[in-house]
Design a protein around this motif. Structure first.
Motif, mmCIF file in Angstrom:
data_model
loop_
_atom_site.group_PDB
_atom_site.id
_atom_site.type_symbol
_atom_site.label_atom_id
_atom_site.label_comp_id
_atom_site.label_asym_id
_atom_site.label_seq_id
_atom_site.Cartn_x
_atom_site.Cartn_y
_atom_site.Cartn_z
ATOM 1 N N LEU A 53 9.873 1.734 -5.707
ATOM 2 C CA LEU A 53 11.668 1.805 -5.515
ATOM 3 C C LEU A 53 11.474 -0.111 -5.951
ATOM 4 N N ILE A 54 10.345 -1.137 -5.540
ATOM 5 C CA ILE A 54 10.769 -2.756 -5.987
ATOM 6 C C ILE A 54 10.160 -2.490 -7.544
ATOM 7 N N ARG A 55 9.573 -1.478 -7.922
ATOM 8 C CA ARG A 55 9.156 -2.010 -9.669
ATOM 9 C C ARG A 55 10.154 -1.793 -10.670
ATOM 10 N N GLU A 56 10.667 0.037 -9.814
ATOM 11 C CA GLU A 56 12.518 0.517 -10.380
ATOM 12 C C GLU A 56 13.670 -0.371 -10.124
ATOM 13 N N MET A 57 13.722 -1.728 -9.250
ATOM 14 C CA MET A 57 14.106 -2.976 -9.105
ATOM 15 C C MET A 57 13.902 -3.993 -10.277
ATOM 16 N N ILE A 58 12.734 -4.024 -10.358
ATOM 17 C CA ILE A 58 12.017 -5.458 -11.070
ATOM 18 C C ILE A 58 11.746 -4.583 -12.473
ATOM 19 N N ALA A 59 12.174 -3.519 -12.884
ATOM 20 C CA ALA A 59 12.613 -3.131 -14.005
ATOM 21 C C ALA A 59 14.160 -2.993 -15.371
ATOM 22 N N LYS A 60 14.803 -3.991 -14.389
ATOM 23 C CA LYS A 60 16.444 -3.451 -14.704
ATOM 24 C C LYS A 60 16.785 -5.085 -15.248
ATOM 25 N N PRO A 61 17.356 -4.684 -16.782
ATOM 26 C CA PRO A 61 17.016 -6.034 -17.129
ATOM 27 C C PRO A 61 18.054 -7.743 -17.541
ATOM 28 N N TYR A 62 19.012 -7.187 -15.857
ATOM 29 C CA TYR A 62 19.513 -8.140 -15.480
ATOM 30 C C TYR A 62 20.016 -7.660 -14.004
ATOM 31 N N GLY A 63 20.315 -8.992 -13.496
ATOM 32 C CA GLY A 63 21.260 -8.894 -11.850
ATOM 33 C C GLY A 63 20.339 -9.802 -11.548
ATOM 34 N N SER A 100 0.882 -1.521 -0.351
ATOM 35 C CA SER A 100 0.087 0.056 0.203
ATOM 36 C C SER A 100 0.995 1.051 -0.060
ATOM 37 N N HIS A 101 1.674 0.939 0.127
ATOM 38 C CA HIS A 101 3.198 2.118 0.166
ATOM 39 C C HIS A 101 3.605 2.291 -1.025
ATOM 40 N N ARG A 102 2.872 3.605 -1.150
ATOM 41 C CA ARG A 102 3.676 4.114 -2.926
ATOM 42 C C ARG A 102 4.999 3.985 -3.192
#
Ligand SMILES: [Zn+2]
Length: 665
Positions: free
Chosen positions: A410-420, A403-405
């Motif tokens: 931040l999590i969406r930013e992390m999973i948007a990375k192409p690799y890692g 619920s905390h935007r």
């Protein structure tokens, strides 16, 4: 739109011509003629001379091939706009190898043999460009020539044969075990020359010859959707349960059982296996078992514990993470009840001294639910614990969980990375898989190859290749992971990093351009690095591969129906470092929440996104405390801080926070 640009568009989409230059395409285009076929007419017929090739402008055609043994035409492919057919016959001069029927009004561009030959004579470069692709086609055709064709619609396949190869391999590799005789497995394949698919099959079927036969993709799809579940269902014991029916029978159930039971107390060790079996199949015990399971599902339990005690048999459910007694049954039901559960989960009912585990899949209210059953001998009898895995994915979605935007972003930013690599950490039952699956669901699209290796598979996600670890045959995380890397994945989910080998391959996969999601047991985000070092992964490998860590817990959510404000006492407020006069919330208890004051759960997250300065510390093998300080300096919100947000939003209670998260270190 004029016909000229239509043709150009069609040609540029056609694989055969895509290496031609625009000038060459223009020359080709000038020789195309447009024809329209009404529905259900043959455009070319099997055996007819190959005097033209066709490019579909719009419409749809079926390519049909005659099955020699039955004389039935079976559809081996359906083609739509941009696809071409008849080109091999045009090039080779051989008769047509298949019939092509228009299934709807279809317009095609036709290139006739004489025009094609003239074109090649006048433009040697076109001829050169076509060489390579033609050679590939010829090679593929040689491999397929002489191979049988099988229609699935007219073939009976046994469940035993189907179960030779896991369903996921069947759908992923588009292969189907059809029959087995004389040490030869007949394997239906969409692409009979697909060596990777055969390799995959060989992992499950060892030491037998494989006879490949051509099957149609459409038929395989229909088979897997319709026939496969039916065949498997007939082959396996399946229990159909409707929760409402179950609960109708709940009234008077216990007295019913007491009346119908004929086992005398105190004599259970003398009961023979045959008696036990018939007792366990008796109506009252079957109903009791079904009721226990049905109730658990209705109440949203994640586990059922059936515990023999000195004076009776306790049944407890774990709901929202908390274990609660549901009923106390008379001691005489223990043996038949436990035997019943063992029978349906295919455990050995004669073995009562050794631990066992098994599983049942049930269709309940049209949902597939997995039950993992384990038995452990205790002083008063076998204790049965059943973990319930509701594989429907209705709960998934990062925005449903978080619920905390800012944390969500931040999590969406992390999973948007192409690799890692992204680690999700927390104790068992902290919702790690739900987070990972929600992330996967956001990444799942037609152009991404996602593979998961899990134990157990906790959710069914369409379009994702999920593999169940099977240690009995040596199929462990590391082995599946290595196989994945040969299959060109974009995203890999490793259910759990349990050992050094798995940890190492996961890191290597991340370093070689894959996005890897996995879980790890660690207390919080900063201490994950210590865990990885303990597992033998070098700090510099961790620092170069890691995107970030999501550490999480689940706390119970206050029931919205009976939520009320209150003022916490000073000691608590001080302990939590809350500002004076803070008002908090709790549930009073009502009918909808079984008087508990809670309904459902909500996640607590500590997200460590690795920035350059952290990467430096990690690479140097800095201690947990240093990394924690650096992460907090970089903006990391600790589990405790996240709890305070939940408290302020009135989502959970102080009790839940204190129970779940270490507030002061
Ligand atoms: Zn309530």
């Amino acid at each position: 739109m004029n016909s000229c640009s239509d043709k150009m568009m069609c040609l540029s989409k056609t694989e055969l011509f895509k290496s031609l230059s625009p000038e060459e395409l223009q020359k080709l285009e000038s020789r195309l003629k447009e024809r329209v076929y009404p529905p259900n007419t043959a455009i070319v017929r099997e055996g007819a001379p190959g005097d033209a090739m066709f490019i579909i402008k719009d419409g749809k055609v079926d390519v049909k091939k005659r099955e020699q043994s039955t004389g039935i035409d079976m559809t081996i492919a359906s083609l739509g706009g941009g696809a071409c057919f008849g080109e091999m016959a045009l090039l080779t001069g051989n008769p047509r190898s298949a019939t092509v029927m228009a299934t709807m009004a279809t317009s095609v561009f036709v290139l006739e043999k004489k025009d094609f030959e003239a074109l090649l004579r006048e433009n040697p470069t076109i001829s050169m460009s076509l060489n390579k692709i033609v050679a590939e086609r010829v090679e593929a055709q040689n491999i397929q020539r002489g191979m049988g064709v099988k229609s699935l619609a007219t073939t009976n396949i046994d469940a035993d044969i189907l179960l030779l190869i896991p369903k996921q391999t069947i759908t992923r590799q588009k292969v189907l075990p059809i029959s087995y005789a004389n040490n030869t497995l007949m394997l239906g394949m969409i692409k009979p020359n697909d060596i990777l698919a055969i390799d995959e099959v060989r992992k499950f079927v060892k030491g037998v010859a494989i006879e490949q036969v051509l099957i149609s993709e459409d038929e395989l799809k229909v088979f897997m959707e319709k026939d496969y579940p039916e065949i498997i269902k007939k082959g396996e014991e399946k229990i159909e349960v409707s929760i409402d029916n179950l609960l109708d029978n709940m009234d008077n159930l216990q007295s019913d059982i007491l009346k119908d039971m004929e086992i005398e107390e105190g004599k259970e060790d003398e009961i023979g296996v045959a008696d036990l079996e018939s007792e366990a199949q008796g109506a009252p015990i079957v109903r009791l078992t079904n009721s226990i399971i049905g109730m658990a599902l209705k109440k949203g339990a994640s586990d059922i514990h059936i515990e023999p005690m000195e004076k009776g048999c306790r049944v407890r459910y774990r709901i929202d993470g908390m274990l609660k007694e549901e009923m106390m049954l008379p001691r005489k039901v223990i043996l038949p009840l436990i035997s019943r559960i063992k029978i349906i989960s295919k455990l050995d009912i004669t073995e009562r001294r050794m631990p066992q585990d098994g599983r049942i899949t049930m269709r309940i209210d049209n949902k597939s639910v997995d039950f993992r059953v384990s038995s452990v001998p205790t002083k008063f009898g076998e204790k049965i614990c059943t973990r319930i895995l509701d594989k429907s994915n209705t709960m998934l979605g990062l925005d449903k969980l978080i619920s905390h935007r800012p944390t969500l972003d931040l999590i969406r930013e992390m999973i948007a990375k192409p690799y890692g690599i992204i680690y999700v950490t927390g104790p068992t039952g902290s919702g790690k898989s739900t987070t990972l699956y929600s992330a996967l669901a956001e990444k799942n699209s037609i152009d991404v190859n996602i593979s998961t290796v899990e134990d157990p598979i906790e959710y069914d996600l369409a379009g994702i290749n999920q593999v169940q670890v099977n240690s009995d045959i040596g199929l462990d995380f590391a082995r599946v992971l290595r196989a994945f890397l040969r299959q060109d994945p974009d995203i890999i989910l490793v259910g759990e990093t349990r050992d050094k080998e798995t940890a190492k391959i996961a890191v290597e996969a991340a370093l070689t351009g894959h996005l890897v999601f996995t879980t790890l047991h660690a207390n919080d985000a900063p201490s994950t690095f210590m865990r990885l070092n303990e597992m033998g992964i070098e700090p510099f490998l961790v620092s170069t591969s890691i995107i970030g860590i999501i550490s999480q817990r689940l706390v119970r959510r206050i029931c919205p129906n009976c939520k009320e404000k209150y003022k916490p006492d000073n000691v608590i407020a001080k302990y939590l470092e809350l500002p004076e006069d803070t008002e908090l919330y709790k549930g009073k208890g009502c009918d909808t929440c079984n008087m508990s004051g809670y309904k459902g759960r909500v996640g607590v997250y500590e997200v460590l996104s690795v920035n350059e300065s952290l990467r430096h510390f990690i690479g140097e093998g800095a201690d947990t405390q240093t990394i924690r300080q650096e992460a907090i300096r970089g903006g990391m919100r600790s589990l405790k801080d996240y709890c305070l947000i939940l408290l302020n939003e009135g989502l959970t209670t102080v009790d839940e926070v204190l129970r779940t998260v270490a507030i002061q270190s």
